[in-house]
Every structure is written in structure tokens, then in C-alpha cells.
Write a protein that holds these residues in place. Sequence first.
Motif, PDB file in Angstrom:
ATOM      1  N   TYR A 181     -29.824 -27.299  -4.537  1.00 25.68           N
ATOM      2  CA  TYR A 181     -30.407 -28.240  -3.583  1.00 25.68           C
ATOM      3  C   TYR A 181     -31.932 -28.229  -3.673  1.00 25.68           C
ATOM      4  O   TYR A 181     -32.576 -29.283  -3.618  1.00 25.68           O
ATOM      5  N   TYR A 182     -32.518 -27.041  -3.826  1.00 24.40           N
ATOM      6  CA  TYR A 182     -33.973 -26.955  -3.942  1.00 24.40           C
ATOM      7  C   TYR A 182     -34.458 -27.647  -5.217  1.00 24.40           C
ATOM      8  O   TYR A 182     -35.532 -28.269  -5.225  1.00 24.40           O
ATOM      9  N   GLU A 183     -33.682 -27.555  -6.279  1.00 25.76           N
ATOM     10  CA  GLU A 183     -34.039 -28.261  -7.504  1.00 25.76           C
ATOM     11  C   GLU A 183     -33.996 -29.772  -7.289  1.00 25.76           C
ATOM     12  O   GLU A 183     -34.878 -30.505  -7.755  1.00 25.76           O
ATOM     13  N   ILE A 184     -32.968 -30.234  -6.589  1.00 25.39           N
ATOM     14  CA  ILE A 184     -32.845 -31.665  -6.306  1.00 25.39           C
ATOM     15  C   ILE A 184     -34.048 -32.161  -5.513  1.00 25.39           C
ATOM     16  O   ILE A 184     -34.635 -33.206  -5.820  1.00 25.39           O
ATOM     17  N   VAL A 185     -34.426 -31.416  -4.489  1.00 22.79           N
ATOM     18  CA  VAL A 185     -35.550 -31.823  -3.643  1.00 22.79           C
ATOM     19  C   VAL A 185     -36.836 -31.917  -4.455  1.00 22.79           C
ATOM     20  O   VAL A 185     -37.579 -32.902  -4.360  1.00 22.79           O
ATOM     21  N   GLU A 186     -37.117 -30.901  -5.260  1.00 24.37           N
ATOM     22  CA  GLU A 186     -38.356 -30.937  -6.041  1.00 24.37           C
ATOM     23  C   GLU A 186     -38.350 -32.073  -7.055  1.00 24.37           C
ATOM     24  O   GLU A 186     -39.367 -32.743  -7.258  1.00 24.37           O
ATOM     25  N   GLU A 187     -37.213 -32.313  -7.679  1.00 22.45           N
ATOM     26  CA  GLU A 187     -37.158 -33.275  -8.782  1.00 22.45           C
ATOM     27  C   GLU A 187     -37.068 -34.727  -8.330  1.00 22.45           C
ATOM     28  O   GLU A 187     -37.362 -35.630  -9.122  1.00 22.45           O
ATOM     29  N   THR A 188     -36.681 -34.975  -7.080  1.00 20.06           N
ATOM     30  CA  THR A 188     -36.423 -36.368  -6.681  1.00 20.06           C
ATOM     31  C   THR A 188     -37.304 -36.888  -5.554  1.00 20.06           C
ATOM     32  O   THR A 188     -37.394 -38.103  -5.370  1.00 20.06           O
ATOM     33  N   LEU A 189     -37.939 -36.016  -4.776  1.00 22.53           N
ATOM     34  CA  LEU A 189     -38.789 -36.503  -3.689  1.00 22.53           C
ATOM     35  C   LEU A 189     -40.182 -36.819  -4.210  1.00 22.53           C
ATOM     36  O   LEU A 189     -40.704 -36.111  -5.075  1.00 22.53           O
ATOM     37  N   ARG A 190     -40.772 -37.876  -3.679  1.00 17.95           N
ATOM     38  CA  ARG A 190     -42.101 -38.316  -4.109  1.00 17.95           C
ATOM     39  C   ARG A 190     -43.031 -38.324  -2.903  1.00 17.95           C
ATOM     40  O   ARG A 190     -43.554 -39.354  -2.505  1.00 17.95           O
ATOM     41  N   CYS A 191     -43.248 -37.162  -2.322  1.00 18.68           N
ATOM     42  CA  CYS A 191     -44.012 -37.091  -1.074  1.00 18.68           C
ATOM     43  C   CYS A 191     -45.299 -36.288  -1.218  1.00 18.68           C
ATOM     44  O   CYS A 191     -45.908 -35.901  -0.215  1.00 18.68           O
ATOM     45  N   GLY A 192     -45.719 -36.011  -2.434  1.00 16.71           N
ATOM     46  CA  GLY A 192     -46.944 -35.256  -2.637  1.00 16.71           C
ATOM     47  C   GLY A 192     -46.802 -33.767  -2.411  1.00 16.71           C
ATOM     48  O   GLY A 192     -47.812 -33.063  -2.278  1.00 16.71           O
ATOM     49  N   PHE A 193     -45.580 -33.255  -2.366  1.00 18.12           N
ATOM     50  CA  PHE A 193     -45.374 -31.822  -2.198  1.00 18.12           C
ATOM     51  C   PHE A 193     -45.669 -31.090  -3.512  1.00 18.12           C
ATOM     52  O   PHE A 193     -45.334 -31.575  -4.592  1.00 18.12           O
ATOM     53  N   GLU A 194     -46.266 -29.907  -3.396  1.00 13.68           N
ATOM     54  CA  GLU A 194     -46.481 -29.032  -4.550  1.00 13.68           C
ATOM     55  C   GLU A 194     -45.547 -27.836  -4.388  1.00 13.68           C
ATOM     56  O   GLU A 194     -45.765 -26.980  -3.540  1.00 13.68           O
ATOM     57  N   HIS A 195     -44.516 -27.778  -5.195  1.00 12.57           N
ATOM     58  CA  HIS A 195     -43.474 -26.767  -5.038  1.00 12.57           C
ATOM     59  C   HIS A 195     -43.752 -25.536  -5.904  1.00 12.57           C
ATOM     60  O   HIS A 195     -44.087 -25.655  -7.084  1.00 12.57           O
ATOM     61  N   TYR A 196     -43.554 -24.369  -5.287  1.00 15.41           N
ATOM     62  CA  TYR A 196     -43.633 -23.101  -6.010  1.00 15.41           C
ATOM     63  C   TYR A 196     -42.563 -22.169  -5.452  1.00 15.41           C
ATOM     64  O   TYR A 196     -41.921 -22.462  -4.432  1.00 15.41           O
ATOM     65  N   TYR A 197     -42.398 -21.031  -6.129  1.00 20.02           N
ATOM     66  CA  TYR A 197     -41.337 -20.101  -5.755  1.00 20.02           C
ATOM     67  C   TYR A 197     -41.881 -18.683  -5.837  1.00 20.02           C
ATOM     68  O   TYR A 197     -42.434 -18.283  -6.872  1.00 20.02           O
ATOM     69  N   LEU A 198     -41.745 -17.942  -4.742  1.00 22.07           N
ATOM     70  CA  LEU A 198     -42.210 -16.557  -4.706  1.00 22.07           C
ATOM     71  C   LEU A 198     -41.053 -15.639  -5.089  1.00 22.07           C
ATOM     72  O   LEU A 198     -40.073 -15.512  -4.344  1.00 22.07           O
ATOM     73  N   LEU A 199     -41.157 -15.048  -6.262  1.00 26.13           N
ATOM     74  CA  LEU A 199     -40.169 -14.067  -6.706  1.00 26.13           C
ATOM     75  C   LEU A 199     -40.622 -12.710  -6.183  1.00 26.13           C
ATOM     76  O   LEU A 199     -41.682 -12.208  -6.572  1.00 26.13           O
ATOM     77  N   ILE A 200     -39.837 -12.141  -5.290  1.00 26.38           N
ATOM     78  CA  ILE A 200     -40.236 -10.921  -4.594  1.00 26.38           C
ATOM     79  C   ILE A 200     -39.489  -9.731  -5.184  1.00 26.38           C
ATOM     80  O   ILE A 200     -38.256  -9.690  -5.178  1.00 26.38           O
ATOM     81  N   GLU A 201     -40.256  -8.789  -5.707  1.00 25.57           N
ATOM     82  CA  GLU A 201     -39.697  -7.579  -6.302  1.00 25.57           C
ATOM     83  C   GLU A 201     -40.010  -6.373  -5.433  1.00 25.57           C
ATOM     84  O   GLU A 201     -41.054  -6.325  -4.771  1.00 25.57           O
ATOM     85  N   ASP A 202     -39.110  -5.382  -5.443  1.00 29.36           N
ATOM     86  CA  ASP A 202     -39.421  -4.127  -4.768  1.00 29.36           C
ATOM     87  C   ASP A 202     -40.207  -3.236  -5.726  1.00 29.36           C
ATOM     88  O   ASP A 202     -40.502  -3.625  -6.867  1.00 29.36           O
ATOM     89  N   ASP A 203     -40.552  -2.036  -5.273  1.00 30.17           N
ATOM     90  CA  ASP A 203     -41.410  -1.183  -6.094  1.00 30.17           C
ATOM     91  C   ASP A 203     -40.693  -0.605  -7.308  1.00 30.17           C
ATOM     92  O   ASP A 203     -41.308   0.050  -8.151  1.00 30.17           O
ATOM     93  N   SER A 204     -39.381  -0.871  -7.433  1.00 33.42           N
ATOM     94  CA  SER A 204     -38.647  -0.470  -8.632  1.00 33.42           C
ATOM     95  C   SER A 204     -38.496  -1.618  -9.625  1.00 33.42           C
ATOM     96  O   SER A 204     -37.857  -1.465 -10.667  1.00 33.42           O
ATOM     97  N   GLY A 205     -39.059  -2.779  -9.280  1.00 36.92           N
ATOM     98  CA  GLY A 205     -38.978  -3.932 -10.165  1.00 36.92           C
ATOM     99  C   GLY A 205     -37.728  -4.765  -9.993  1.00 36.92           C
ATOM    100  O   GLY A 205     -37.490  -5.701 -10.770  1.00 36.92           O
ATOM    101  N   ASN A 206     -36.917  -4.461  -8.979  1.00 37.14           N
ATOM    102  CA  ASN A 206     -35.709  -5.243  -8.721  1.00 37.14           C
ATOM    103  C   ASN A 206     -36.058  -6.511  -7.952  1.00 37.14           C
ATOM    104  O   ASN A 206     -36.827  -6.469  -6.987  1.00 37.14           O
ATOM    105  N   VAL A 207     -35.486  -7.636  -8.370  1.00 37.18           N
ATOM    106  CA  VAL A 207     -35.712  -8.895  -7.665  1.00 37.18           C
ATOM    107  C   VAL A 207     -34.904  -8.880  -6.370  1.00 37.18           C
ATOM    108  O   VAL A 207     -33.677  -8.816  -6.387  1.00 37.18           O
TER     109      VAL A 207
END
Length: 297
Positions: free
Chosen positions: A41-67
Motif C-alpha cells: 500500500y505504501y508503494e502504491i501511495v508513493e507511486e500514484t499520488l501527485r501531491c508534492g509529497f517527498e517519501h522516504y523510509y527510516l530503516l531502524i536497526e538495533d545495536d546488533s545490526g538487526n532491522v
Amino acid sequence: MPHGNSIPILQGAAKVFTLADLQECGAWKRAFQDKCKDHRYYEIVEETLRCGFEHYYLLIEDDSGNVRAIQPVFFVRQNLVEGVRGKVRSIVDGIRKIFPRFLTTRVLMVGCAASTGDLDASEEKGEAWVANALWASLRTYARQNKASLIVLKDFPAKYRPALETFHLNGYARIASMPMTRLALHYEDWDEYFRTLSKATRKDLRRKFRKAARAPMIEMEVVSEIAPFIDEMYPLYLAVHERSPLKFETLTKDYFRAAARQMPERARFFIWRQSGKIVAFSFCLVCGETIYDECIGL
């Protein structure tokens, strides 16, 4: 997978990615897998809406490098007088002919541009960890991108315990438009009808009699919308344009992509009168729940 900006936090790091960066990321394919609106759904929103949104994604890792989570965020230039009408709005619109950004501000929003927000945590105890990681990284990320406001957009009340760290550290909780629920534990329409108040039953009977005098209205439920989108989309715009408050505008491509990329969940209820589509409702079916996303009339 290329790495973007990395923001150190006490428990690990929050790394900034674009959607293109995440296409080969297994953690992204698992993101929000227990939610009705998963990563598709998030892919659909980014790829099809034309509202001037700048989409990014925060990949959060713990101190062991696990996502531990991948949390969608987006930047938007928010109109500070959205919903204002009359003389004040006319003055602002006049000034914007010379200064287009007058009374607007750049906002960093956490969540989904076309839905309520969710935390990407597979279990409830993980939600607090993700929320703490977001709190530790968002201010730095907003400052780096010259955003003057951080908003966690439309997160349901169930997330309040996990998001309490924001409330305790300077964030204000503001009520949004409430969602409504109807438990469908009735055997049939007649049983449900009997639970309504006398005034409501009387009003509905009057409307049913009026509808019976008009050409018959027929309903169809479909999962493929492409053959009907040109006839349906103006009905959506008619509802959208009547609203004094607007944020996102859905597109034809949005509806087509939802049907194509989420076929097991996307359902379109279509009402016709004399063969012409007069109304529709776009829903997502997830388990035993139907989420009504938008309507056209």
C-alpha cells in the motif's frame, strides 16, 4: 543495498532510504505484514499520488545490526490556512501570487500520506522500542531537511501507550477525525434493522419508499476496476471537492494499482441506476474486517 543518511541513536541507528533502495530488502517485504495496509500500500501511495509529497523510509536497526522496523515518512509543504474561507483567504491567495510559500511550512510527517498511521512492529512490545527510536531520530532528521514541524499523522488511539514517549517529551496530542466502527454480528438485515432507534427506522423506511419509486438501483462488487475507472473517478472528485479540508487527492492510477497489486484485499462496491454508475465505495478486506477507504457519489 545502498545506504543513505544514518542517524545514530542510543539503541542503534536510523538509516534513510528511498523506495528504490528497498526493492531488494527482505525486511521491506515483511513490513506491516500483520496490518491491512502492508508494504504494497505504501508503494502504491508513493507511486500514484501527485501531491508534492517527498517519501522516504527510516530503516531502524538495533545495536546488533538487526532491522527492527522500516517506518515510512514524508515531507510536505503544509498550507497553514487550509480550510479558511472568506476575506482572509482571499488576502492570502493574493499575496501568494507574489510569494507562493506565504503562510506555508515544511512538515515532516510519520505514517501514510493516504491513510491512518501504523508502527512497523510485529508485536506489541516492539512498538515501544520503535517509538523510542523514532523519537530519538526524528528531530535530527527534520533539522537536516529544514522541516519546522514533526507530525505523527493519524495514528489510532491503540498506539497511545507506545507513543507516550513523544507526549512526555514536548509533543502535543491533537484529536483527528475519528474512525467509526460497526460490528457485523447480525444474521441478516432484519436483525440489524431491529437494533436501530425508532426514528432511524422511520427515516430509512421513508427513504426506501422514495427509492422504490425511482429506477432500480443495482449493486455489484468487483476487484478489477480498470474497465470502470473513467466513469467512477468523477464521482470521487465530486465528493473530494465538496470537502473544505483536503490533504491528499487520490488518482485513477491509485485505484488501478490497488486493484492490481492488492487483489486479495481490494473490493469496489458499485451502484448502478439504469445502467449508469451513480456511486461507489472502495474497501479493503482484511480477515473479518472491511475498511471503507473512500466513496464517490
